[in-house]
Design a protein around this motif. Structure first.
Motif, PDB file in Angstrom:
ATOM      1  N   UNK A 119       0.838  -1.192   0.000  1.00 28.24           N
ATOM      2  CA  UNK A 119       0.000   0.000   0.000  1.00 28.24           C
ATOM      3  C   UNK A 119       0.871   1.239   0.000  1.00 28.24           C
ATOM      4  N   UNK A 120       0.321   2.343   0.439  1.00 26.25           N
ATOM      5  CA  UNK A 120       1.081   3.582   0.602  1.00 26.25           C
ATOM      6  C   UNK A 120       1.350   3.723   2.097  1.00 26.25           C
ATOM      7  N   UNK A 121       2.615   3.697   2.462  1.00 30.03           N
ATOM      8  CA  UNK A 121       3.003   3.743   3.868  1.00 30.03           C
ATOM      9  C   UNK A 121       3.846   4.970   4.161  1.00 30.03           C
ATOM     10  N   UNK A 122       3.818   5.377   5.421  1.00 26.86           N
ATOM     11  CA  UNK A 122       4.648   6.492   5.879  1.00 26.86           C
ATOM     12  C   UNK A 122       5.339   6.101   7.183  1.00 26.86           C
ATOM     13  N   UNK A 123       5.752   4.846   7.305  1.00 26.91           N
ATOM     14  CA  UNK A 123       6.286   4.308   8.552  1.00 26.91           C
ATOM     15  C   UNK A 123       7.708   4.753   8.876  1.00 26.91           C
ATOM     16  N   UNK A 124       8.446   5.207   7.888  1.00 26.35           N
ATOM     17  CA  UNK A 124       9.803   5.720   8.098  1.00 26.35           C
ATOM     18  C   UNK A 124      10.061   6.767   7.026  1.00 26.35           C
ATOM     19  N   UNK A 125      11.081   7.586   7.203  1.00 19.65           N
ATOM     20  CA  UNK A 125      11.361   8.587   6.158  1.00 19.65           C
ATOM     21  C   UNK A 125      11.588   7.955   4.790  1.00 19.65           C
ATOM     22  N   UNK A 126      12.354   6.871   4.725  1.00 17.37           N
ATOM     23  CA  UNK A 126      12.630   6.227   3.434  1.00 17.37           C
ATOM     24  C   UNK A 126      11.349   5.728   2.789  1.00 17.37           C
ATOM     25  N   UNK A 127      10.513   5.064   3.560  1.00 20.27           N
ATOM     26  CA  UNK A 127       9.266   4.511   3.034  1.00 20.27           C
ATOM     27  C   UNK A 127       8.309   5.630   2.633  1.00 20.27           C
ATOM     28  N   UNK A 128       8.234   6.690   3.433  1.00 17.02           N
ATOM     29  CA  UNK A 128       7.354   7.816   3.103  1.00 17.02           C
ATOM     30  C   UNK A 128       7.796   8.502   1.816  1.00 17.02           C
ATOM     31  N   UNK A 129       9.097   8.731   1.680  1.00 20.05           N
ATOM     32  CA  UNK A 129       9.620   9.352   0.453  1.00 20.05           C
ATOM     33  C   UNK A 129       9.316   8.456  -0.743  1.00 20.05           C
ATOM     34  N   UNK A 130       9.519   7.168  -0.570  1.00 16.21           N
ATOM     35  CA  UNK A 130       9.253   6.220  -1.657  1.00 16.21           C
ATOM     36  C   UNK A 130       7.775   6.226  -2.044  1.00 16.21           C
ATOM     37  N   UNK A 131       6.893   6.194  -1.069  1.00 17.58           N
ATOM     38  CA  UNK A 131       5.456   6.161  -1.355  1.00 17.58           C
ATOM     39  C   UNK A 131       4.985   7.427  -2.065  1.00 17.58           C
ATOM     40  N   UNK A 132       5.394   8.573  -1.540  1.00 18.58           N
ATOM     41  CA  UNK A 132       4.988   9.845  -2.160  1.00 18.58           C
ATOM     42  C   UNK A 132       5.551   9.950  -3.572  1.00 18.58           C
TER      43      UNK A 132
END
Length: 190
Positions: A119-132
């Motif tokens: 899905x779209x996650x914001x669990x860490x800075x790396x994951x949030x940047x990747x999702x956005x």
């Protein structure tokens, strides 16, 4: 006789601004769909699951980045921005289109697996940047197609959206493929 103001320029700018809402809607649509999905870590990518799927996506993402670099070089050649190069032969624009289509087609299974597995996650800075950035990628792609097809935008718009598209691919690679291939570590991101 009273002279009427020329509103063609304002109308053209208004239409261009309205057309740019489509890429924004695409990016936001992917964001909301991804946030609303129930992630399924068991989903597969061409039969690969879990770490094998992540490894496959890293390799496909690296190929995507390679195609994006080819796109960038071909665009620079078409616009006469490659130092020391002569004008681009007629085959260069067609090659640019074909590699762009291949890049888009290569990105779809990667994005589909990302959305279905995580899905779209914001669990860490790396994951949030990747999702956005993943959402921005398809908005930028929609913007590039609109700019190329409508001819209603200023000349600087195409290099801007093409550059945004390239940067999105590079940032997606940095936050996922490099992370995977580098032993779950991305230099500069925690």
């Amino acid at each position: 006789m009273e002279q009427q103001p020329d509103t063609r320029g304002a109308t053209r700018k208004g239409r261009a601004a309205a057309l740019l809402l489509i890429p924004v809607a695409v990016g936001l649509g992917i964001w909301f769909v991804g946030r609303g999905l129930t992630p399924d870590p068991n989903s597969s990518l061409f039969g690969a699951r879990y770490n094998e799927a992540m490894e496959l996506k890293a390799r496909l993402g690296s190929a995507l980045l390679g195609l994006a670099l080819v796109q960038l070089l071909l665009a620079a050649w078409m616009y006469g921005l490659l130092p020391g190069s002569k004008s681009a032969p007629r085959a260069v624009p067609l090659t640019h289109r074909v590699t762009g289509l291949l890049a888009f087609l290569l990105s779809v299974p990667i994005a589909y697996h990302c959305l279905s597995a995580y899905g779209v996650e914001t669990t860490s800075p790396r994951v949030a940047i990747h999702s956005v950035t993943g959402c921005v990628l398809y908005g930028a792609f929609a913007a590039k197609v609109l700019v190329v097809r409508t001819h209603r935008f200023p000349g600087w718009t195409l290099p801007l959206v093409g550059g945004l598209l390239f940067c999105a691919i590079a940032l997606l690679w940095y936050t996922a493929a490099l992370w995977q291939l580098n032993g779950f570590d991305t230099p500069g991101l925690t």
